[in-house]
Write a protein that holds these residues in place. Structure first.
Motif, short mmCIF file in Angstrom:
data_model
loop_
_atom_site.label_atom_id
_atom_site.label_comp_id
_atom_site.label_asym_id
_atom_site.label_seq_id
_atom_site.Cartn_x
_atom_site.Cartn_y
_atom_site.Cartn_z
N LEU A 78 0.84 -1.20 0.00
CA LEU A 78 0.00 0.00 0.00
C LEU A 78 0.88 1.25 0.00
O LEU A 78 1.36 1.68 1.05
CB LEU A 78 -0.91 0.00 1.23
N VAL A 79 1.09 1.83 -1.17
CA VAL A 79 1.90 3.04 -1.28
C VAL A 79 1.10 4.20 -0.70
O VAL A 79 -0.07 4.40 -1.04
CB VAL A 79 2.32 3.31 -2.74
N THR A 80 1.74 4.97 0.18
CA THR A 80 1.08 6.01 0.95
C THR A 80 1.82 7.34 0.78
O THR A 80 3.04 7.35 0.66
CB THR A 80 1.11 5.60 2.45
N ASP A 81 1.08 8.43 0.81
CA ASP A 81 1.70 9.75 0.78
C ASP A 81 2.43 10.01 2.10
O ASP A 81 2.14 9.38 3.12
CB ASP A 81 0.64 10.83 0.57
N TRP A 82 3.34 10.96 2.08
CA TRP A 82 4.11 11.29 3.28
C TRP A 82 4.29 12.80 3.36
O TRP A 82 4.27 13.49 2.36
CB TRP A 82 5.46 10.56 3.27
N SER A 83 4.47 13.27 4.60
CA SER A 83 4.61 14.71 4.82
C SER A 83 6.04 15.11 5.18
O SER A 83 6.40 16.27 5.11
CB SER A 83 3.68 15.15 5.95
N VAL A 84 6.84 14.14 5.59
CA VAL A 84 8.28 14.30 5.83
C VAL A 84 8.90 13.04 5.24
O VAL A 84 8.19 12.12 4.84
CB VAL A 84 8.63 14.45 7.33
N HIS A 85 10.21 12.97 5.20
CA HIS A 85 10.85 11.79 4.63
C HIS A 85 10.21 10.54 5.22
O HIS A 85 10.07 10.41 6.43
CB HIS A 85 12.35 11.81 4.92
#
Length: 155
Positions: A78-85
């Motif tokens: 499940l590829v997920t967005d991220w807000s920091v590395h």
């Protein structure tokens, strides 16, 4: 390497680790670190298909040389967005795994220590430890990391 440090000034946050002493995050207020909190990876997923993964760079920006590698991973996790590395999110238990393509040893050195001191694991896509260039895997546990390495290498 004995110290790892990552700073996101726009979010006024810092992540840091000292070998053998754990990993932490804190807020930055002026010239001080406040509210330090220990980091700990989350529980491993019961199946690789349930694994949440942050891919760097974002999927739309993956270089052609790594596209098939990342597509194989995206088809099985499940590829997920991220807000920091994404590796920092692994260290904090918010993602199960992070995969970065096209990086250099200096990109991975501080992040790998932060993830490892938070209880996670790190390697290149063929399972090698430091120094790593190319594709790297940061994971909550060895089973997840090794499964990701196999998928990334086409197995």
């Amino acid at each position: 390497m004995t110290v790892g440090l990552a700073i996101v000034p726009a979010q006024r946050r810092i992540w840091y680790a000292v070998r053998g002493q754990g990993a932490f995050t804190a807020d930055i207020e002026g010239d001080r670190l406040v509210r330090p909190r220990p980091l700990r990876v989350g529980q491993p997923p019961s199946a690789f298909a349930q694994c949440t993964v942050g891919v760097l760079p974002p999927l739309a920006m993956i270089p052609p040389a790594h596209r098939s590698q990342v597509d194989r991973l995206a088809a099985r996790a499940l590829v997920t967005d991220w807000s920091v590395h994404a590796a920092l999110l692994v260290a904090g238990g918010e993602l199960d795994m992070a995969v970065q393509v096209g990086g250099k040893v200096w990109d991975y050195a501080p992040l790998s220590l932060i993830v490892q001191e938070a209880g996670g694991t790190f390697s290149g896509d063929s399972g090698q430890g430091h120094p790593v260039t190319g594709t790297a895997v940061f994971a909550c546990d060895d089973r997840t990391r090794l499964a990701a390495c196999a998928v990334l290498r086409g197995r």
